[in-house]
Write an enzyme that holds these catalytic residues in place. Structure first.
Site, PDB file in Angstrom:
ATOM      1  N   ASP A  33     133.453 -19.037  16.030  1.00 31.04           N
ATOM      2  CA  ASP A  33     133.585 -20.339  16.109  1.00 31.04           C
ATOM      3  C   ASP A  33     132.397 -21.191  15.286  1.00 31.04           C
ATOM      4  OD1 ASP A  33     131.630 -19.847  17.970  1.00 31.04           O
ATOM      5  OD2 ASP A  33     132.475 -21.266  19.456  1.00 31.04           O
ATOM      6  N   ASN A  34     131.191 -20.606  15.490  1.00 25.97           N
ATOM      7  CA  ASN A  34     130.181 -21.789  14.749  1.00 25.97           C
ATOM      8  C   ASN A  34     128.997 -20.478  14.289  1.00 25.97           C
ATOM      9  OD1 ASN A  34     130.220 -23.064  18.017  1.00 25.97           O
ATOM     10  ND2 ASN A  34     128.554 -21.557  17.357  1.00 25.97           N
ATOM     11  N   CYS A  37     130.842 -25.721  19.316  1.00 25.51           N
ATOM     12  CA  CYS A  37     131.911 -25.095  20.058  1.00 25.51           C
ATOM     13  C   CYS A  37     133.162 -25.489  20.237  1.00 25.51           C
ATOM     14  CB  CYS A  37     131.209 -24.598  21.338  1.00 25.51           C
ATOM     15  SG  CYS A  37     129.534 -24.101  21.266  1.00 25.51           S
TER      16      CYS A  37
END
Length: 464
Positions: free
Chosen positions: A235-236, A32
């Site tokens: 983000d991921n 994150c």
């Protein structure tokens, strides 16, 4: 738009119709804070210093001299704002003129309450003078919350749904999904527990989608939608096995939509170009006609962005086939550095701490999917999974996959002599990027970086 017909995302679909969909977009790090810091600096985590999570005991920060996107934009006279999850620091490196985040309020309110977020967007747009603006709206959906706020469900899917004790989000029409109707991707066990987990996540994706519709409506109401560059991404990877904290495809593949009113030529089309979230800082600087930064963080090494502006891709398809990845930690206890390169259909992962078991984060550990996987493994029951825990924990130092023939990344070709030449080419390509981005881990695990010696990688003779 990404081939999942089981979930409705009408507002994202509408945005895709007036923008370009990127089919091969990747984060450079599957964690994150490191990912958000990389997105906001254009630098991989090992170069900007956010090696792991920012909050609490983890306490990672970017280096003091990093020149982030909000810093560069502020210096160029751009009005900057952030609404939602920030999760990066220090404040001096990531300053925003207008900020409503977990640092000065509840992340549930500023990141999941889409009515509150809508009103904050309206307030930001009304605070405008005549300067151009950059607004970073960071939804907390569809992040897990079973570790932090379990009373609201595994994904906070009950938060604000109007049930007793859950509160009410006026602009949200909750959509629930039958676990039997979800699409279970190859990397998630096909079990009742995992299906219920996915169904909960779908509900929060729907909340985010409705929130995106509200944000776009506010832009339109303020009369700025038709001269604003809109970018949607994440983000991921998803918080499931092989996802977040991994550099496998499920951990690094990202949705990416870029909608530019000045570049309508490819609206509704799909780009197959390999692009990285490291390209977003160059893209936004390009949009505002701001020169890319060139500066030093330590000593005399010049920091330069390795990403590229995506604006030319909105006009014509480029021959881009390579992106890099770099992960070091997630939680402070999770040291498992990995480096990777995607090149065309091939994917190389270097596991530096390959003799250690792969670590599991607290948030994922308590998830219904992982607890079910643990229980089934302990009981010797079928897991419904494409891997087993032993091979998930213990990995080879080098992993090479041909995603064209093996899209699930199950056949490691690194020891296959037929791929020896390709392996060396990819290793060289990866090492070159590590040197260019000043990676402190560039000599690991069998060497030590000694910059005053020649060669700079000095051997350890540690039997690796």
């Amino acid at each position: 738009m990404y081939n999942n017909s089981a979930i409705a995302t009408p507002h994202l679909d509408a945005l895709a119709r007036r923008g370009l969909i990127f089919r091969n977009a990747f984060t450079s790090v599957s964690s994150c804070s490191p990912s958000r810091a990389s997105l906001l600096t254009g630098l991989p985590q090992h170069q900007q210093g956010m090696y792991g999570l920012h909050q609490d005991v983890h306490h990672f920060n970017s280096f003091d001299k990093v020149r982030s996107l909000p810093l560069l934009l502020r210096q160029a006279g751009i009005h900057t704002g952030i609404i939602g999850k920030k999760h990066v620091g220090p404040e001096a490196v990531y300053p925003f003129d207008f900020a409503y985040t977990e640092e000065n309020g509840s992340v549930l309110q500023v990141g999941r309450n889409i009515t509150r977020m809508k009103l904050l967007v309206r307030r930001f747009l009304k605070s405008q003078d005549h300067r151009p603006f950059f607004l970073y709206v960071a939804f907390h959906d569809p992040h897990r919350c079973g570790h932090s706020q379990p009373q609201y469900g595994a994904f906070c899917e009950k938060f604000g749904n109007g049930e007793s004790g859950m509160g009410h989000i006026p602009d949200w029409t909750p959509e629930t999904y039958d676990p039997q109707d979800v699409q279970v991707p190859y990397f998630i066990p096909d079990t009742p527990a995992a299906r219920a987990d996915l169904a909960a996540q779908y509900t929060t994706i729907g909340r985010m989608d409705q929130g995106i519709g509200l944000v776009l409506q506010e832009l339109q109401g303020a009369g700025v939608l038709n001269d604003t560059l809109v970018i949607f991404t994440s983000d991921n990877g998803v918080p499931f096995p092989s996802g977040r904290t991994n550099l496998y495809w499920p951990g690094t593949a990202e949705p990416l939509l870029v909608s530019s009113p000045e570049h309508p030529r490819r609206w509704g089309q799909v780009s197959e170009a390999y692009v990285s979230l490291l390209d977003l800082t160059p893209t936004i600087l390009d949009w505002f006609s701001i020169p890319y930064p060139s500066y030093t963080i330590f000593g005399s090494k010049t920091v330069q962005l390795t990403g590229r502006s995506l604006l030319p891709v909105l006009e014509s398809e480029p021959p881009w086939t390579t992106v890099f990845g770099s992960q070091s930690l997630h939680e402070v206890t999770m040291s498992y550095p990995m480096r990777s390169v995607y090149h065309q259909n091939f994917h190389l992962v270097h596991n530096l701490n390959f003799k250690m078991p792969f670590p599991i984060d607290q948030d994922f550990y308590v998830s219904p999917t992982f607890q079910d996987l643990l229980n089934r493994t302990r009981a010797g029951q079928p897991t419904g999974w494409y891997k087993d825990l032993h091979h998930y924990y213990y990995r080879e130092r080098w992993e090479l996959y041909d995603r064209g023939q093996d899209p699930h990344e199950t056949q490691n070709l690194a020891a296959d002599p037929r791929y020896a030449q390709l392996l060396e080419v990819l290793k060289t390509q990866l090492a070159k990027w590590q040197w260019e981005t000043h990676d402190p881990w560039v000599c690991a695990p069998d060497g030590v970086l000694e910059e005053k010696l020649s060669p700079q990688c000095q051997p350890l003779h540690n039997e690796l």
